[in-house]
Design an enzyme around this catalytic site. Structure first.
Site, PDB file in Angstrom:
ATOM      1  N   LYS A   1       0.836  -1.209   0.000  1.00  0.00           N
ATOM      2  CA  LYS A   1       0.000   0.000   0.000  1.00  0.00           C
ATOM      3  C   LYS A   1       0.868   1.255   0.000  1.00  0.00           C
ATOM      4  CE  LYS A   1      -1.741   1.637   4.023  1.00  0.00           C
ATOM      5  NZ  LYS A   1      -1.439   3.066   4.298  1.00  0.00           N
ATOM      6  N   ASN A   2       1.890   1.260   0.874  1.00  0.00           N
ATOM      7  CA  ASN A   2       2.654   2.494   1.051  1.00  0.00           C
ATOM      8  C   ASN A   2       3.668   2.756  -0.056  1.00  0.00           C
ATOM      9  OD1 ASN A   2       1.137   3.116   3.228  1.00  0.00           O
ATOM     10  ND2 ASN A   2       2.668   2.548   4.765  1.00  0.00           N
TER      11      ASN A   2
ATOM     12  N   CYS B   1      -4.711  12.951  12.910  1.00  0.00           N
ATOM     13  CA  CYS B   1      -5.373  11.674  12.661  1.00  0.00           C
ATOM     14  C   CYS B   1      -5.236  10.810  13.891  1.00  0.00           C
ATOM     15  CB  CYS B   1      -4.837  10.986  11.421  1.00  0.00           C
ATOM     16  SG  CYS B   1      -3.236  10.271  11.679  1.00  0.00           S
TER      17      CYS B   1
ATOM     18  N   ARG C   1       0.906  14.549  13.369  1.00  0.00           N
ATOM     19  CA  ARG C   1       1.435  14.369  12.018  1.00  0.00           C
ATOM     20  C   ARG C   1       1.540  15.671  11.193  1.00  0.00           C
ATOM     21  NH1 ARG C   1      -0.984   9.081   9.425  1.00  0.00           N
ATOM     22  NH2 ARG C   1       1.000   9.061   8.336  1.00  0.00           N
TER      23      ARG C   1
ATOM     24  N   ASP D   1       4.575   0.533  11.949  1.00  0.00           N
ATOM     25  CA  ASP D   1       3.347  -0.054  11.397  1.00  0.00           C
ATOM     26  C   ASP D   1       3.131  -1.511  11.830  1.00  0.00           C
ATOM     27  OD1 ASP D   1       2.851   2.356  10.175  1.00  0.00           O
ATOM     28  OD2 ASP D   1       3.505   1.729   8.188  1.00  0.00           O
TER      29      ASP D   1
ATOM     30  N   ARG E   1      -8.835  -0.494   4.366  1.00  0.00           N
ATOM     31  CA  ARG E   1      -7.914   0.512   3.828  1.00  0.00           C
ATOM     32  C   ARG E   1      -6.557  -0.114   3.508  1.00  0.00           C
ATOM     33  NH1 ARG E   1      -7.274   5.871   7.120  1.00  0.00           N
ATOM     34  NH2 ARG E   1      -5.934   6.136   5.322  1.00  0.00           N
TER      35      ARG E   1
HETATM   36  C1  EPZ Z   1       4.467   6.969   6.299  1.00  0.00           C
HETATM   37  O1  EPZ Z   1       3.744   8.067   6.847  1.00  0.00           O
HETATM   38  C2  EPZ Z   1       3.493   5.829   6.156  1.00  0.00           C
HETATM   39  N1  EPZ Z   1       2.408   6.196   5.267  1.00  0.00           N
HETATM   40  C3  EPZ Z   1       2.958   5.436   7.534  1.00  0.00           C
HETATM   41  O2  EPZ Z   1       2.118   4.302   7.367  1.00  0.00           O
HETATM   42  C4  EPZ Z   1       4.127   5.051   8.432  1.00  0.00           C
HETATM   43  O3  EPZ Z   1       3.657   4.782   9.714  1.00  0.00           O
HETATM   44  C5  EPZ Z   1       5.140   6.199   8.489  1.00  0.00           C
HETATM   45  O4  EPZ Z   1       5.538   6.576   7.130  1.00  0.00           O
HETATM   46  C6  EPZ Z   1       6.395   5.866   9.269  1.00  0.00           C
HETATM   47  O5  EPZ Z   1       7.014   4.732   8.724  1.00  0.00           O
HETATM   48  C7  EPZ Z   1       2.545   6.008   3.950  1.00  0.00           C
HETATM   49  O6  EPZ Z   1       3.585   5.619   3.452  1.00  0.00           O
HETATM   50  C8  EPZ Z   1       1.366   6.305   3.099  1.00  0.00           C
HETATM   51  P1  EPZ Z   1       6.694  10.200   8.332  1.00  0.00           P
HETATM   52  P2  EPZ Z   1       4.368   9.519   6.836  1.00  0.00           P
HETATM   53  O7  EPZ Z   1       6.694  11.495   7.608  1.00  0.00           O
HETATM   54  O8  EPZ Z   1       5.189   9.691   5.621  1.00  0.00           O
HETATM   55  C9  EPZ Z   1       7.199  13.463  11.790  1.00  0.00           C
HETATM   56  C10 EPZ Z   1       0.176   2.983   7.764  1.00  0.00           C
HETATM   57  O9  EPZ Z   1      -0.404   2.450   8.752  1.00  0.00           O
HETATM   58  N2  EPZ Z   1       7.040  14.524  10.758  1.00  0.00           N
HETATM   59  O10 EPZ Z   1       7.834   9.266   8.061  1.00  0.00           O
HETATM   60  O11 EPZ Z   1       3.261  10.469   7.080  1.00  0.00           O
HETATM   61  C11 EPZ Z   1       5.922  12.671  12.032  1.00  0.00           C
HETATM   62  O12 EPZ Z   1       5.036  13.354  12.880  1.00  0.00           O
HETATM   63  C12 EPZ Z   1       0.788   4.349   7.872  1.00  0.00           C
HETATM   64  O13 EPZ Z   1       0.234   2.450   6.648  1.00  0.00           O
HETATM   65  C13 EPZ Z   1       7.224  15.841  11.095  1.00  0.00           C
HETATM   66  O14 EPZ Z   1       7.523  16.178  12.253  1.00  0.00           O
HETATM   67  O15 EPZ Z   1       5.314   9.463   8.117  1.00  0.00           O
HETATM   68  C14 EPZ Z   1       6.470  11.398  12.618  1.00  0.00           C
HETATM   69  O16 EPZ Z   1       6.751  11.602  13.969  1.00  0.00           O
HETATM   70  C15 EPZ Z   1       0.376   5.179   8.998  1.00  0.00           C
HETATM   71  N3  EPZ Z   1       7.063  16.787  10.121  1.00  0.00           N
HETATM   72  C16 EPZ Z   1       7.794  11.213  11.870  1.00  0.00           C
HETATM   73  O17 EPZ Z   1       8.123  12.502  11.342  1.00  0.00           O
HETATM   74  C17 EPZ Z   1       6.749  16.468   8.839  1.00  0.00           C
HETATM   75  O18 EPZ Z   1       6.629  17.375   8.006  1.00  0.00           O
HETATM   76  C18 EPZ Z   1       7.752  10.202  10.726  1.00  0.00           C
HETATM   77  O19 EPZ Z   1       6.646  10.495   9.883  1.00  0.00           O
HETATM   78  C19 EPZ Z   1       6.575  15.112   8.502  1.00  0.00           C
HETATM   79  C20 EPZ Z   1       6.727  14.148   9.483  1.00  0.00           C
END
Ligand code: EPZ
Length: 429
Positions: free
Chosen positions: A22-23, A126, A131, A316, A408
């Site tokens: 999915k991701n 969410c 996030r 995840d 989803r």
């Molecule tokens: C991706 O989300 C995945 N989603 C998530 O999968 C997964 O949990 C996550 O990466 C971590 O591996 C998809 O790929 C569609 P991040 P993403 O930016 O990209 C912080 C699932 O269940 N951050 O790597 O949104 C954030 O708050 C899902 O399939 C900032 O501070 O995650 C977090 O603490 C849920 N500022 C950390 O970084 C930003 O601008 C990592 O988030 C962006 C992120």
């Protein structure tokens, strides 16, 4: 709304096919916005999130054709998407669409890179935490986009096109890295991304972008270099297997005991999780077909795990591992280091008889000898599937409500588990 009914206590035996991730599928579909030509994606899972993104891309003018089944095709094949963004008719992604799926915010990158501007709703919070998207915005600014935030929308402008730059992420971000890669592919000059996410899905998207004519090196390491090109072309790409689906079924087998081959799964995509499973006492064997997971009657050992960006233990799979540890012989500690509030499953697992205490970002799980079925529900997809895993080992009947969360991210979950002997059934009202 559908529910899933599970009567626990059956071991899992057989084979489970693992489909495309999915991701990786979501950013790959979004990458289709970067070219006027057709991008063909194979091995796409049939998921609610894929359908939702199809609607969002449709709003920008993207045509997506899903090929029907072909004669002789094996039943567990993913689908093939033909994505054509020949003409982009609208560069606005409205709130009601983006708020339903956070990853859709990432359309900002290809839209500003190809069209010189985009207006994309801020996604909002969410179920797993606040996030923010500040790092995605920072990356676009480093590539020369002007950014304004107005009435809940990010307005990105680069009327003369983006230019290469140096992006240093202070924190590893998957979405930030996808955004930077897509934008830099069409920027003038060289972009260097430091502290890039190393998740396998980043490498998969970079592979596809390179097939489309991009010039990306270093994807899969923490330093990625992108030489921008003036245009990208169509390509054909098969989505890599879903490591979270793999890990989820592996944990389910460890929970119930039994012997299951996870077909098409690739161990190197989730080695940290497989190592933890081995510590719990499950046997993990790579085979020609995929990964074989077995556990005989022996008890489960407790573990100490902290989630981390790849190659660490994935956030995840945190909820699923916690479900498993509710039945371990002893006390486990699981620390969630990526998202601040990803513990929505804890109270529901407790309803099934688990003993879990939360202290800040760490859960202490004291294994119990039995769980007992109950009605439960969860607010995100990994939390929901952790309840399914617990239910498979609980005495009696569990009903998991709000199944749309599962849909989803997991294709035909009840069929796959049912085929391996689980007493599981979808109930549609
Ligand atoms: C991706 O989300 C995945 N989603 C998530 O999968 C997964 O949990 C996550 O990466 C971590 O591996 C998809 O790929 C569609 P991040 P993403 O930016 O990209 C912080 C699932 O269940 N951050 O790597 O949104 C954030 O708050 C899902 O399939 C900032 O501070 O995650 C977090 O603490 C849920 N500022 C950390 O970084 C930003 O601008 C990592 O988030 C962006 C992120």
């Amino acid at each position: 709304m559908d529910r899933i009914r599970i009567v626990g206590g059956q071991r899992l035996n057989g084979a489970i096919p693992i489909l495309g991730a999915k991701n990786a599928t979501l950013p790959l579909m979004i990458a289709g916005l970067l070219t006027e030509d057709t991008l063909i994606l194979d091995n796409v899972p049939r998921l609610a999130d894929v359908n939702q993104l199809q609607r969002i891309l449709g709003n920008h003018g993207v045509d997506i054709m899903i090929a029907g089944k072909r004669p002789g095709e094996e039943p567990n094949h993913g689908s093939t998407l033909h994505i054509s963004a020949k003409t982009i008719v609208d560069t606005t992604a409205p709130y009601d669409l983006v708020s339903r799926m956070r990853a859709s915010f990432w359309v900002v990158a290809p839209l500003v890179a190809r069209m010189g501007g985009a207006k994309v709703s801020l996604p909002g919070g969410c179920a797993i935490g606040t996030r923010p998207v500040d790092l995605l915005i920072m990356a676009l600014e480093k590539l020369g986009a002007g950014i304004e935030i107005e009435s809940g929308y990010v307005i990105a402008r680069a009327p003369k096109g983006l230019r290469g730059g140096e992006i240093v992420f202070p924190k590893v971000t998957v979405g930030g890295t996808h955004t930077a890669l897509m934008a830099a592919s069409l920027a003038r000059g060289t972009t260097v991304i430091e502290n890039a996410a190393r998740e396998p899905e980043i490498g998969d998207v970079a592979d596809c972008l390179n097939k489309m004519g991009a010039n990306i090196s270093g994807a899969g390491t923490s330093r990625i270099v992108v030489e921008g090109v003036a245009r990208l072309n169509g390509a054909r790409h098969s989505v890599l297997p879903d490591r979270i689906e793999t890990g989820t079924y592996a944990i389910a087998v460890a929970m119930t005991g039994g012997d299951v081959v996870l077909q098409h799964a690739r161990p190197e995509l989730l080695q940290a999780a497989l190592d933890v499973l081995a510590q719990t006492g499950a046997a993990v064997t790579p085979t020609n077909e995929g990964i074989r997971i077995t556990r005989n009657g022996a008890s489960l050992d407790p573990v100490e795990v902290t989630t981390a960006p790849f190659p660490g233990f994935p956030t995840d799979l945190q909820a699923q591992l916690m479900a498993l540890m509710t039945r371990a012989r002893g006390t486990s500690h699981i620390t969630e280091a990526i998202f601040e509030n990803r513990f929505m499953h804890v109270q529901e697992l407790v309803r099934l008889g688990a003993r879990i205490k939360l202290d800040g970002d760490t859960a202490t799980i004291e294994g119990v000898s039995r769980l007992k079925g109950a009605p439960v529900m969860a607010t995100d997809l990994r939390a929901s599937v952790s309840l399914v895993i617990a239910a498979l080992a609980a005495e009696g009947e569990t009903t998991v409500n709000r199944v749309y969360h599962l849909d989803r991210g997991f294709e035909r979950l009840e069929e796959k588990l049912g085929a391996c002997g689980a007493a599981i059934q979808r109930i549609s009202d």
